[in-house]
Structure formats: C-alpha cells, structure tokens
Motif scaffolding. Structure first.
Motif, short mmCIF file in Angstrom:
data_model
loop_
_atom_site.label_atom_id
_atom_site.label_comp_id
_atom_site.label_asym_id
_atom_site.label_seq_id
_atom_site.Cartn_x
_atom_site.Cartn_y
_atom_site.Cartn_z
N MET A 265 0.83 -1.20 0.00
CA MET A 265 0.00 0.00 0.00
C MET A 265 0.86 1.25 0.00
O MET A 265 0.55 2.24 -0.67
N GLU A 266 1.95 1.22 0.77
CA GLU A 266 2.87 2.36 0.79
C GLU A 266 3.47 2.62 -0.58
O GLU A 266 3.68 3.75 -0.99
N ARG A 267 3.70 1.55 -1.32
CA ARG A 267 4.39 1.67 -2.61
C ARG A 267 3.43 1.95 -3.76
O ARG A 267 3.74 2.75 -4.65
N TYR A 268 2.24 1.31 -3.77
CA TYR A 268 1.42 1.34 -4.97
C TYR A 268 0.06 2.01 -4.82
O TYR A 268 -0.59 2.28 -5.81
N HIS A 269 -0.42 2.27 -3.61
CA HIS A 269 -1.78 2.79 -3.43
C HIS A 269 -1.74 4.08 -2.63
O HIS A 269 -2.26 4.17 -1.53
N GLN A 270 -1.11 5.09 -3.21
CA GLN A 270 -0.95 6.35 -2.52
C GLN A 270 -2.29 7.07 -2.30
O GLN A 270 -2.38 7.97 -1.49
N GLU A 271 -3.32 6.71 -3.08
CA GLU A 271 -4.59 7.42 -2.95
C GLU A 271 -5.39 6.98 -1.73
O GLU A 271 -6.34 7.63 -1.33
N LEU A 272 -5.02 5.85 -1.12
CA LEU A 272 -5.71 5.38 0.07
C LEU A 272 -5.32 6.22 1.28
O LEU A 272 -4.23 6.79 1.32
#
Length: 320
Positions: free
Chosen positions: A263-270
């Motif tokens: 999530m830290e690497r690929y889902h910055q919108e969360l």
C-alpha cells in the motif's frame, strides 16, 4: 521533484507524525497499544523465566519458543515506547541515528521472527509426524544452527537497507508520516532517486513473506494430514483447534506487514492511516498473543508455571 524545499544532506533529526489523519485520536489509540505492550512484556518475560527454571522444558520446541519470546520483546520495545511518547507527549523528534537504529531492529527482527516461525512449524511437523526420531533430528547443535542461520539471514538481508538509506541525501522538512521509522516512509524524504532501495525492500519482504509462509503452510498441511489419520475424534478436534490458532496468528504477522508495504508503494490514494495501522498491527498484536497461543495453551508450559509458583514459598521459608 519529491519536495519543493531545499536539500539538506546532513539532517540530524527527524519528526514522526504518529498515525497521519488520526492525531486527534492518539490518546484513545494509545490505550490498546499500551495494553498490548504490557501483555507482551509480561507474557514473554514469564515464558523465558519458566523455560529457564524448568529443566523439563529444555526441549527444541521450547528453545524455539524462547527465541521467539526474545525477538518479540526486542521488536516491540524498539517501537512502542517511542510510539507512546508521540501519542501522550507529542514527542515527535528523533535523531537520524536513532531512527536508522530503530529501522534496522524492526526489519531485522521481523525477518528473524519469520525464520523462527518456520523453525517452529518444522518442529511441530517432526514431533507429530516422526515422534520417535524427534530428539535425534532436532539435536542441540541443530537447534543452535537454525537459530544462527535465522540471525545471519536477517543481518545479510536487512543491513543493505540501512546502509543505502544512510548514504541518501534527505530533504527538509524531515517529517516521517508514520508512527515509527519504517523504511519506505523514511525513503520519501530522499532528495534523489531511491528506486533501488524501494525495489530491494519490496523484493526482500516479498521473498521472506512468501517463501517462509509457504514452508509454514506445507508443514501444517503435512501435520493436518497426519491428524486426519487419528482414530480419536477428540484428538482430531484438539489438533485442529491448535493448528487453526497457530495459522491465524501467523496470518496476522504476514498479511498486514506485506499489505502495508504494498500500500505504501502502490496505493498512494488510500488514506495513509490505514497503511500505518496495518504496519503497527503486525508488530504489536503477534508479540502480545504469541505467549498465549504457543505458550500458555501448552500443557508443559502451564505445568512449568505451576511448578515455579509452588516453589517460590518453599524457597522463602527459613524454618519448618
């Protein structure tokens, strides 16, 4: 450019935000975190004392459990006191050297814990599927070699992470949006391309998490196959209960840890607090529950606790 602020290659202090977006709830969040830390200290310290005091517990299973207890104590202590300082006293400042030291301990001991969980799963496989050769397979030197290999793997895998980030120039403002010095959160402060460090961190985490969990799953699959052959329904039910509790706790260690990194690497919108909470969960919950699931539920440990408690008054008597 990751930052519009001037570059500072000699930052000596960083600031941790705690849980981004939930700062107004820090005092409430600190309550379960503090309780879990106290349970971790009490449970793992008790396990170590009982195993040391009772010679009957000096078996491979309990030696691995002792390793796990030490790892959990170090891993929790490396992050929780500072985290509670942020929650209670807004003590966000942390020197760069202390941050890198915390980062190394957190990630290295996480890899060590994963290795010990594999060793414990193998120990259970041998004990259940090949009980007559248990002590001849898991001898003292073999247990020591497994522990040393677990330590060396953690050092070899995690030392480059700290070395790489130590060489990177960092940008001001030195604010880490996390509750501890997590590697990828600190990398966001880098003033130059940190793609190699990000890729290395993800690769090592994926390798350790997937390879070790696969070995654990294989061990428990073989254990369950052996359990299904038992003639007693009560014995099968007890074995299923034990295996399911172990696997649930293992999943709590691997799944949130890997999810937080991806999530830290690929889902910055969360929302960032989701990633931070997941990263906190995998470092706080398993160390608190490991002594209960692996220790207190084991009859030998319960007997050892009773033996230690019953010996204390005797040792303190002066006369008849």
């Amino acid at each position: 450019m990751p930052h519009s602020h001037p570059t500072n290659t000699s930052l000596s202090e960083l600031h941790l935000t705690g849980i981004p977006g939930l700062q107004h709830l820090h005092h409430w969040i600190s309550v379960p975190f503090c309780i879990m830390y106290l349970v971790t200290l009490a449970g793992n310290s008790t396990l170590l004392c009982v195993i040391k005091a009772d010679p009957c517990l000096h078996l491979p299973m309990f030696l691995f459990l002792s390793m796990l207890a030490v790892i959990d104590l170090v891993m929790s202590t490396s992050i929780t006191p500072k985290m509670l300082g942020i929650f209670w006293f807004h003590s966000t400042a942390m020197s760069l050297d202390a941050c890198l030291t915390q980062m190394y301990f957190v990630h290295a001991f996480s890899v060590m814990e994963s290795g010990v969980l594999v060793a414990m799963a193998f120990d259970r496989y041998v004990a259940i599927c090949n009980p007559l050769r248990y002590l001849s397979i898991l001898t003292g030197p073999v247990v020591a070699a497994i522990g040393l290999a677990t330590l060396l793997r953690a050092v070899v895998f995690m030392s480059p992470l700290t070395f790489q980030i130590h060489r990177l120039p960092l940008c001001s403002p030195a604010v880490v949006d996390h509750s501890y010095c997590e590697h990828m959160a600190v990398l966001k402060l880098a003033c130059r391309d940190a793609a190699f460090s990000n890729t290395y961190s993800l690769s090592i985490s994926t390798y350790v998490g997937s390879f070790d969990s696969l070995l654990i799953a294989l061990s428990y699959a073989l254990i369950l196959r052996a359990v299904l052959s038992l003639s007693s329904p009560q014995a099968r039910k007890k074995a299923f209960s034990t295996c399911s509790s172990h696997l649930c706790l293992i999943a709590l260690f691997y799944i949130p840890g890997l999810l937080s990194m991806y999530m830290e690497r690929y889902h910055q919108e969360l929302p960032p607090h989701i990633q931070v909470l997941l990263a906190d969960i995998y470092l706080l919950i398993p160390p608190a529950f490991n002594p209960l699931i692996y220790g207190i539920r084991t009859k030998q440990i319960r007997d050892g606790v009773c033996k230690v408690i019953s010996q204390r008054p005797t040792a303190g008597r002066i006369g008849p």
